[in-house]
Motif scaffolding. Structure first.
Motif, mmCIF file in Angstrom:
data_model
loop_
_atom_site.group_PDB
_atom_site.id
_atom_site.type_symbol
_atom_site.label_atom_id
_atom_site.label_comp_id
_atom_site.label_asym_id
_atom_site.label_seq_id
_atom_site.Cartn_x
_atom_site.Cartn_y
_atom_site.Cartn_z
ATOM 1 N N LYS A 5 0.697 -1.351 0.065
ATOM 2 C CA LYS A 5 -0.140 -0.007 0.132
ATOM 3 C C LYS A 5 0.900 1.356 -0.040
ATOM 4 N N THR A 6 0.540 2.040 -0.962
ATOM 5 C CA THR A 6 1.253 3.409 -0.686
ATOM 6 C C THR A 6 0.166 4.730 -0.708
ATOM 7 N N GLN A 7 0.519 5.458 -0.057
ATOM 8 C CA GLN A 7 -0.464 6.651 0.408
ATOM 9 C C GLN A 7 -0.202 7.692 -0.619
ATOM 10 N N ARG A 8 -1.038 8.473 -1.590
ATOM 11 C CA ARG A 8 -0.637 9.661 -2.431
ATOM 12 C C ARG A 8 -0.838 10.727 -1.562
ATOM 13 N N LYS A 9 -0.580 11.828 -2.508
ATOM 14 C CA LYS A 9 -0.545 13.352 -1.561
ATOM 15 C C LYS A 9 -2.016 13.971 -1.515
ATOM 16 N N ASP A 10 -2.823 13.167 -2.166
ATOM 17 C CA ASP A 10 -4.196 13.593 -1.993
ATOM 18 C C ASP A 10 -4.923 12.945 -0.938
ATOM 19 N N GLY A 11 -4.448 11.960 -0.267
ATOM 20 C CA GLY A 11 -4.899 10.999 0.819
ATOM 21 C C GLY A 11 -5.216 9.514 0.524
ATOM 22 N N THR A 12 -5.259 9.371 -0.764
ATOM 23 C CA THR A 12 -5.880 8.084 -1.209
ATOM 24 C C THR A 12 -4.745 7.139 -1.011
ATOM 25 N N VAL A 13 -5.244 5.890 -0.726
ATOM 26 C CA VAL A 13 -4.252 4.760 -0.528
ATOM 27 C C VAL A 13 -4.585 3.857 -1.796
#
Length: 135
Positions: A81-89
Protein backbone atom coordinates in the motif's frame (compact mmCIF):
# COMPACT_ATOMS: atom_id res chain seq x y z
CA UNK A 1 8.26 -2.57 -1.96
CA UNK A 2 10.57 -4.26 -4.44
CA UNK A 3 13.92 -5.45 -3.15
CA UNK A 4 16.54 -8.09 -3.89
CA UNK A 5 15.11 -11.47 -5.05
CA UNK A 6 11.56 -10.11 -5.51
CA UNK A 7 9.67 -11.79 -8.38
CA UNK A 8 7.66 -9.48 -10.65
CA UNK A 9 5.30 -9.99 -13.57
CA UNK A 10 6.46 -8.44 -16.82
CA UNK A 11 3.44 -6.80 -18.48
CA UNK A 12 4.91 -5.91 -21.89
CA UNK A 13 5.30 -8.01 -25.03
CA UNK A 14 9.09 -8.22 -24.85
CA UNK A 15 8.99 -11.99 -24.29
CA UNK A 16 9.57 -12.12 -20.53
CA UNK A 17 6.81 -13.41 -18.24
CA UNK A 18 8.44 -13.40 -14.79
CA UNK A 19 11.56 -11.46 -13.78
CA UNK A 20 13.56 -11.28 -10.56
CA UNK A 21 14.94 -8.05 -9.12
CA UNK A 22 18.70 -8.11 -8.56
CA UNK A 23 19.37 -4.41 -7.90
CA UNK A 24 17.46 -1.23 -7.03
CA UNK A 25 19.15 1.67 -8.78
CA UNK A 26 20.07 5.00 -7.16
CA UNK A 27 18.63 4.36 -3.70
CA UNK A 28 19.20 2.45 -0.51
CA UNK A 29 15.52 1.69 0.11
CA UNK A 30 13.10 -0.67 -1.57
CA UNK A 31 11.77 0.33 -4.99
CA UNK A 32 8.30 1.79 -5.40
CA UNK A 33 6.18 2.61 -8.46
CA UNK A 34 8.25 4.55 -10.99
CA UNK A 35 11.65 3.42 -9.71
CA UNK A 36 14.26 1.87 -11.99
CA UNK A 37 15.59 -1.60 -11.15
CA UNK A 38 17.82 -4.25 -12.72
CA UNK A 39 16.18 -7.62 -13.32
CA UNK A 40 17.03 -11.06 -14.67
CA UNK A 41 14.47 -12.90 -16.83
CA UNK A 42 13.30 -16.06 -15.03
CA UNK A 43 10.54 -17.28 -17.35
CA UNK A 44 9.75 -16.62 -20.99
CA UNK A 45 6.28 -15.97 -22.36
CA UNK A 46 4.71 -18.20 -25.01
CA UNK A 47 3.16 -16.32 -27.92
CA UNK A 48 0.45 -18.74 -28.99
CA UNK A 49 0.42 -21.68 -31.40
CA UNK A 50 2.03 -19.77 -34.29
CA UNK A 51 5.31 -19.50 -32.36
CA UNK A 52 5.69 -23.28 -32.05
CA UNK A 53 8.13 -25.51 -33.95
CA UNK A 54 5.87 -25.80 -37.01
CA UNK A 55 4.63 -22.20 -36.95
CA UNK A 56 5.58 -19.34 -39.21
CA UNK A 57 7.11 -17.18 -36.45
CA UNK A 58 10.19 -18.49 -34.69
CA UNK A 59 10.47 -18.16 -30.93
CA UNK A 60 13.62 -16.05 -31.17
CA UNK A 61 11.91 -13.56 -33.49
CA UNK A 62 8.87 -13.17 -31.23
CA UNK A 63 10.81 -12.85 -27.98
CA UNK A 64 13.08 -9.83 -27.68
CA UNK A 65 14.59 -11.20 -24.45
CA UNK A 66 15.61 -14.70 -23.40
CA UNK A 67 15.75 -16.53 -20.07
CA UNK A 68 18.78 -15.38 -18.09
CA UNK A 69 19.04 -11.95 -19.74
CA UNK A 70 19.86 -9.05 -17.42
CA UNK A 71 17.83 -5.93 -18.23
CA UNK A 72 16.71 -2.63 -16.75
CA UNK A 73 13.06 -2.27 -15.78
CA UNK A 74 10.60 0.24 -14.31
CA UNK A 75 8.23 -0.80 -11.53
CA UNK A 76 4.62 -0.05 -12.57
CA UNK A 77 2.61 -1.85 -9.82
CA UNK A 78 3.36 -2.91 -6.26
CA UNK A 79 1.34 -4.98 -3.81
CA UNK A 80 2.47 -2.75 -0.94
CA UNK A 81 0.00 0.00 0.00
CA UNK A 82 1.16 3.52 -0.81
CA UNK A 83 -0.46 6.78 0.20
CA UNK A 84 -0.70 9.57 -2.35
CA UNK A 85 -0.53 13.30 -1.73
CA UNK A 86 -4.31 13.63 -2.03
CA UNK A 87 -4.81 11.12 0.78
CA UNK A 88 -5.91 8.12 -1.25
CA UNK A 89 -4.27 4.77 -0.54
CA UNK A 90 -3.58 2.56 -3.56
CA UNK A 91 -2.67 -1.13 -3.56
CA UNK A 92 -2.36 -3.46 -6.55
CA UNK A 93 -2.86 -7.23 -6.68
CA UNK A 94 0.67 -8.00 -7.84
CA UNK A 95 4.15 -6.62 -8.42
CA UNK A 96 4.72 -5.76 -12.07
CA UNK A 97 7.33 -4.06 -14.23
CA UNK A 98 8.12 -3.01 -17.79
CA UNK A 99 11.48 -3.82 -19.39
CA UNK A 100 13.41 -0.84 -20.77
CA UNK A 101 16.71 -0.35 -22.58
CA UNK A 102 19.63 1.70 -21.31
CA UNK A 103 18.12 4.91 -22.75
CA UNK A 104 14.89 4.42 -20.81
CA UNK A 105 12.68 3.43 -23.76
CA UNK A 106 10.40 0.38 -23.39
CA UNK A 107 11.54 -2.81 -25.13
CA UNK A 108 7.97 -3.98 -25.75
CA UNK A 109 5.43 -2.14 -27.87
CA UNK A 110 2.25 -3.13 -25.97
CA UNK A 111 1.33 -3.43 -22.28
CA UNK A 112 -1.25 -5.66 -20.60
CA UNK A 113 -2.88 -4.20 -17.52
CA UNK A 114 -2.94 -0.94 -15.63
CA UNK A 115 0.02 1.09 -14.40
CA UNK A 116 0.33 3.43 -11.41
CA UNK A 117 -0.22 7.17 -11.76
CA UNK A 118 3.09 7.82 -9.97
CA UNK A 119 4.85 7.27 -13.30
CA UNK A 120 3.60 10.70 -14.39
CA UNK A 121 5.53 12.42 -11.57
CA UNK A 122 8.72 10.55 -12.47
CA UNK A 123 8.60 11.47 -16.19
CA UNK A 124 7.93 8.02 -17.65
CA UNK A 125 5.65 9.47 -20.34
CA UNK A 126 6.50 6.85 -22.98
CA UNK A 127 5.30 4.09 -20.64
CA UNK A 128 2.14 6.04 -19.81
CA UNK A 129 1.33 6.55 -23.48
CA UNK A 130 1.59 2.82 -24.23
CA UNK A 131 -0.39 1.71 -21.17
CA UNK A 132 -4.11 1.02 -21.62
CA UNK A 133 -5.01 2.68 -18.31
CA UNK A 134 -3.37 4.43 -15.34
CA UNK A 135 -4.82 4.25 -11.84
Amino acid sequence: MIQLKTLLNCIDNSGAAIVECIKVLRMERAARVGDRIIVVVQKQRNFGPESGPGGSVSISAANKVRRGDIRHAVVVRTAKKTQRKDGTVVRFDDNACVLINKNGEPIGSRFNGVVGRELRDKQWSKILSLAPMHV
